[in-house]
Design a protein around this motif. Structure first.
Motif, PDB file in Angstrom:
ATOM      1  N   TYR A   1       6.197  -4.684  10.039  1.00 48.10           N
ATOM      2  CA  TYR A   1       5.712  -3.747   9.028  1.00 48.10           C
ATOM      3  C   TYR A   1       5.298  -4.451   7.744  1.00 48.10           C
ATOM      4  O   TYR A   1       4.452  -3.933   6.995  1.00 48.10           O
ATOM      5  N   ALA A   2       5.838  -5.615   7.486  1.00 48.38           N
ATOM      6  CA  ALA A   2       5.390  -6.379   6.318  1.00 48.38           C
ATOM      7  C   ALA A   2       3.895  -6.673   6.434  1.00 48.38           C
ATOM      8  O   ALA A   2       3.165  -6.679   5.428  1.00 48.38           O
ATOM      9  N   ILE A   3       3.429  -6.900   7.661  1.00 48.60           N
ATOM     10  CA  ILE A   3       2.006  -7.166   7.883  1.00 48.60           C
ATOM     11  C   ILE A   3       1.221  -5.863   8.014  1.00 48.60           C
ATOM     12  O   ILE A   3       0.113  -5.733   7.489  1.00 48.60           O
ATOM     13  N   ARG A   4       1.795  -4.881   8.701  1.00 49.09           N
ATOM     14  CA  ARG A   4       1.089  -3.601   8.852  1.00 49.09           C
ATOM     15  C   ARG A   4       0.816  -2.951   7.503  1.00 49.09           C
ATOM     16  O   ARG A   4      -0.244  -2.340   7.308  1.00 49.09           O
TER      17      ARG A   4
ATOM     18  N   PRO B   1      -3.786  -0.364   5.509  1.00 47.60           N
ATOM     19  CA  PRO B   1      -4.562   0.219   4.406  1.00 47.60           C
ATOM     20  C   PRO B   1      -5.956  -0.397   4.284  1.00 47.60           C
ATOM     21  O   PRO B   1      -6.930   0.305   3.983  1.00 47.60           O
ATOM     22  N   GLN B   2      -6.059  -1.708   4.517  1.00 48.38           N
ATOM     23  CA  GLN B   2      -7.376  -2.349   4.493  1.00 48.38           C
ATOM     24  C   GLN B   2      -8.271  -1.764   5.575  1.00 48.38           C
ATOM     25  O   GLN B   2      -9.468  -1.522   5.351  1.00 48.38           O
TER      26      GLN B   2
ATOM     27  N   GLN C   1       4.181  11.767  23.047  1.00 51.29           N
ATOM     28  CA  GLN C   1       3.541  12.098  21.781  1.00 51.29           C
ATOM     29  C   GLN C   1       3.704  10.974  20.766  1.00 51.29           C
ATOM     30  O   GLN C   1       2.786  10.668  20.001  1.00 51.29           O
ATOM     31  N   ARG C   2       4.878  10.371  20.750  1.00 50.30           N
ATOM     32  CA  ARG C   2       5.098   9.249  19.820  1.00 50.30           C
ATOM     33  C   ARG C   2       4.157   8.094  20.149  1.00 50.30           C
ATOM     34  O   ARG C   2       3.611   7.444  19.252  1.00 50.30           O
ATOM     35  N   LEU C   3       3.948   7.841  21.443  1.00 47.03           N
ATOM     36  CA  LEU C   3       3.026   6.782  21.836  1.00 47.03           C
ATOM     37  C   LEU C   3       1.593   7.163  21.479  1.00 47.03           C
ATOM     38  O   LEU C   3       0.783   6.292  21.122  1.00 47.03           O
ATOM     39  N   ALA C   4       1.278   8.448  21.567  1.00 44.32           N
ATOM     40  CA  ALA C   4      -0.067   8.910  21.190  1.00 44.32           C
ATOM     41  C   ALA C   4      -0.313   8.695  19.703  1.00 44.32           C
ATOM     42  O   ALA C   4      -1.442   8.419  19.288  1.00 44.32           O
ATOM     43  N   GLU C   5       0.726   8.823  18.886  1.00 41.36           N
ATOM     44  CA  GLU C   5       0.583   8.537  17.455  1.00 41.36           C
ATOM     45  C   GLU C   5       0.197   7.074  17.245  1.00 41.36           C
ATOM     46  O   GLU C   5      -0.635   6.756  16.384  1.00 41.36           O
ATOM     47  N   LEU C   6       0.805   6.183  18.020  1.00 38.82           N
ATOM     48  CA  LEU C   6       0.433   4.773  17.943  1.00 38.82           C
ATOM     49  C   LEU C   6      -1.003   4.569  18.428  1.00 38.82           C
ATOM     50  O   LEU C   6      -1.747   3.750  17.878  1.00 38.82           O
ATOM     51  N   ASP C   7      -1.384   5.326  19.466  1.00 41.76           N
ATOM     52  CA  ASP C   7      -2.743   5.220  19.992  1.00 41.76           C
ATOM     53  C   ASP C   7      -3.782   5.598  18.940  1.00 41.76           C
ATOM     54  O   ASP C   7      -4.901   5.084  18.959  1.00 41.76           O
ATOM     55  N   PHE C   8      -3.425   6.487  18.030  1.00 41.77           N
ATOM     56  CA  PHE C   8      -4.334   6.855  16.943  1.00 41.77           C
ATOM     57  C   PHE C   8      -4.697   5.611  16.129  1.00 41.77           C
ATOM     58  O   PHE C   8      -5.858   5.390  15.789  1.00 41.77           O
ATOM     59  N   HIS C   9      -3.692   4.801  15.823  1.00 38.26           N
ATOM     60  CA  HIS C   9      -3.924   3.596  15.033  1.00 38.26           C
ATOM     61  C   HIS C   9      -4.754   2.579  15.817  1.00 38.26           C
ATOM     62  O   HIS C   9      -5.592   1.875  15.246  1.00 38.26           O
ATOM     63  N   VAL C  10      -4.508   2.507  17.121  1.00 34.44           N
ATOM     64  CA  VAL C  10      -5.290   1.606  17.966  1.00 34.44           C
ATOM     65  C   VAL C  10      -6.751   2.037  17.982  1.00 34.44           C
ATOM     66  O   VAL C  10      -7.664   1.214  17.842  1.00 34.44           O
ATOM     67  N   GLU C  11      -6.975   3.336  18.154  1.00 37.97           N
ATOM     68  CA  GLU C  11      -8.343   3.852  18.197  1.00 37.97           C
ATOM     69  C   GLU C  11      -9.062   3.600  16.878  1.00 37.97           C
ATOM     70  O   GLU C  11     -10.240   3.227  16.858  1.00 37.97           O
ATOM     71  N   LEU C  12      -8.361   3.787  15.769  1.00 42.55           N
ATOM     72  CA  LEU C  12      -8.950   3.532  14.456  1.00 42.55           C
ATOM     73  C   LEU C  12      -9.344   2.057  14.338  1.00 42.55           C
ATOM     74  O   LEU C  12     -10.431   1.726  13.842  1.00 42.55           O
ATOM     75  N   ALA C  13      -8.468   1.176  14.810  1.00 40.88           N
ATOM     76  CA  ALA C  13      -8.731  -0.262  14.711  1.00 40.88           C
ATOM     77  C   ALA C  13      -9.921  -0.686  15.555  1.00 40.88           C
ATOM     78  O   ALA C  13     -10.608  -1.662  15.225  1.00 40.88           O
TER      79      ALA C  13
ATOM     80  N   HIS D   1       1.945   6.094   4.585  1.00 38.13           N
ATOM     81  CA  HIS D   1       2.320   6.318   5.986  1.00 38.13           C
ATOM     82  C   HIS D   1       3.110   5.127   6.528  1.00 38.13           C
ATOM     83  O   HIS D   1       4.163   5.298   7.171  1.00 38.13           O
ATOM     84  N   MET D   2       2.628   3.927   6.270  1.00 39.26           N
ATOM     85  CA  MET D   2       3.288   2.720   6.763  1.00 39.26           C
ATOM     86  C   MET D   2       4.667   2.543   6.120  1.00 39.26           C
ATOM     87  O   MET D   2       5.634   2.159   6.782  1.00 39.26           O
ATOM     88  N   GLU D   3       4.753   2.822   4.837  1.00 44.82           N
ATOM     89  CA  GLU D   3       6.042   2.685   4.151  1.00 44.82           C
ATOM     90  C   GLU D   3       7.059   3.686   4.677  1.00 44.82           C
ATOM     91  O   GLU D   3       8.233   3.353   4.870  1.00 44.82           O
ATOM     92  N   ALA D   4       6.611   4.921   4.925  1.00 43.38           N
ATOM     93  CA  ALA D   4       7.512   5.939   5.470  1.00 43.38           C
ATOM     94  C   ALA D   4       7.940   5.575   6.888  1.00 43.38           C
ATOM     95  O   ALA D   4       9.119   5.718   7.257  1.00 43.38           O
ATOM     96  N   ALA D   5       6.993   5.087   7.692  1.00 44.06           N
ATOM     97  CA  ALA D   5       7.308   4.692   9.065  1.00 44.06           C
ATOM     98  C   ALA D   5       8.285   3.528   9.082  1.00 44.06           C
ATOM     99  O   ALA D   5       9.228   3.501   9.883  1.00 44.06           O
TER     100      ALA D   5
END
Length: 257
Positions: free
Chosen positions: A117-120, A125-126, A163-175, A241-245
């Motif tokens: 998470y230090a890297i995320r 955000p970038q 569903q939790r994995l789908a939340e991660l998939d959102f970030h993958v799709e964005l990337a 979002h990243m800080e809360a996660a």
């Protein structure tokens, strides 16, 4: 007596030189062929010149050359084809294949949740800012499809886990839509590391309806900022979002210890 629980010290310069000198001949030949591919500007689909793979060219036995070729095939850099028009050709390594190889590097000694998470917190955000105002209609549709997978209340624990994995998939799709492919690759890799970690899988399986709602709130707000072309706002939402996660994952990991 020495403490056997302590990891061995990192090799110093002289030790590292010794390790490098012990590299096997096929590895050295494989590196040499790779360098020849780069130096001569070969591209995926180009044929490897036959003379590059001759024993007299590489000053190695045919067995050593076969082993070197197997190494390059495993790395995804070359592919062998038989039959008419066959030969050895330059191949291309897919991002998914490269990430899987990197995952294996950390499989048994994974980084900590805090390290990931230090890297995320820096990269995500970038990423969000970089795609603001630049996503196509098709890209928005793909992201919305990911969100729909966890909009409804889960009926079973297994569904909640998906569903939790789908939340991660959102970030993958964005990337996948990052113009900076290196930025996108690293974001996807970090998500892949989280998926592989045993402690993270256990946390993802814990029922937590409030967490799903929080994730939806962040991602829907993020989509609005991106669609409006507000990169600064998108970056701030993703940072929050990243800080809360991170707080949640570290708290749950501490409880499970």
């Amino acid at each position: 007596m020495p403490d056997r629980s302590s990891p061995p010290p990192a090799p110093g310069p002289s030790q590292l030189s010794t390790v490098l000198k012990r590299r096997k001949r096929p590895d050295i030949i494989a590196d040499r062929i790779r360098e020849m591919i780069v130096t001569h500007g070969l591209r995926p689909g180009d044929r490897i010149p036959h003379e590059w793979l001759l024993p007299e060219t590489q000053e190695a036995s045919r067995g050593t050359l076969r082993e070197a070729q197997k190494i390059l095939e495993f790395q995804g850099l070359i592919v062998s084809k038989t039959g008419p028009g066959g030969g050895v050709f330059v191949s291309t390594v897919g991002a998914d294949q490269a990430i899987r190889l990197l995952d294996n590097l950390f499989l048994f000694q994974p980084p900590s949740i805090a390290e990931i998470y230090a890297i995320r917190k820096v990269l995500e955000p970038q990423l969000a800012a970089s795609v603001a105002g630049r996503l196509s209609h098709e890209a928005f549709t793909e992201l919305q499809a990911k969100i729909r997978l966890y909009e409804a209340e889960p009926e079973t624990a297994e569904e909640e886990y998906r569903q939790r994995l789908a939340e991660l998939d959102f970030h993958v799709e964005l990337a996948r839509h990052a113009e900076n492919t290196l930025l996108g690759f690293n974001c996807i890799f970090l998500v892949s590391l989280l998926r592989d970690m045993t402690v993270c899988r256990a946390i993802y399986k814990e029922p937590n309806p409030a967490l799903r709602e929080a994730g939806l709130h962040y991602q829907i707000s993020l989509m609005r900022a991106i669609k409006a072309g507000d990169g600064e706002r998108a970056a701030q939402i993703m940072r929050d979002h990243m800080e809360a996660a991170e707080r949640y994952m570290l708290e749950r990991a501490e409880i499970r210890r």
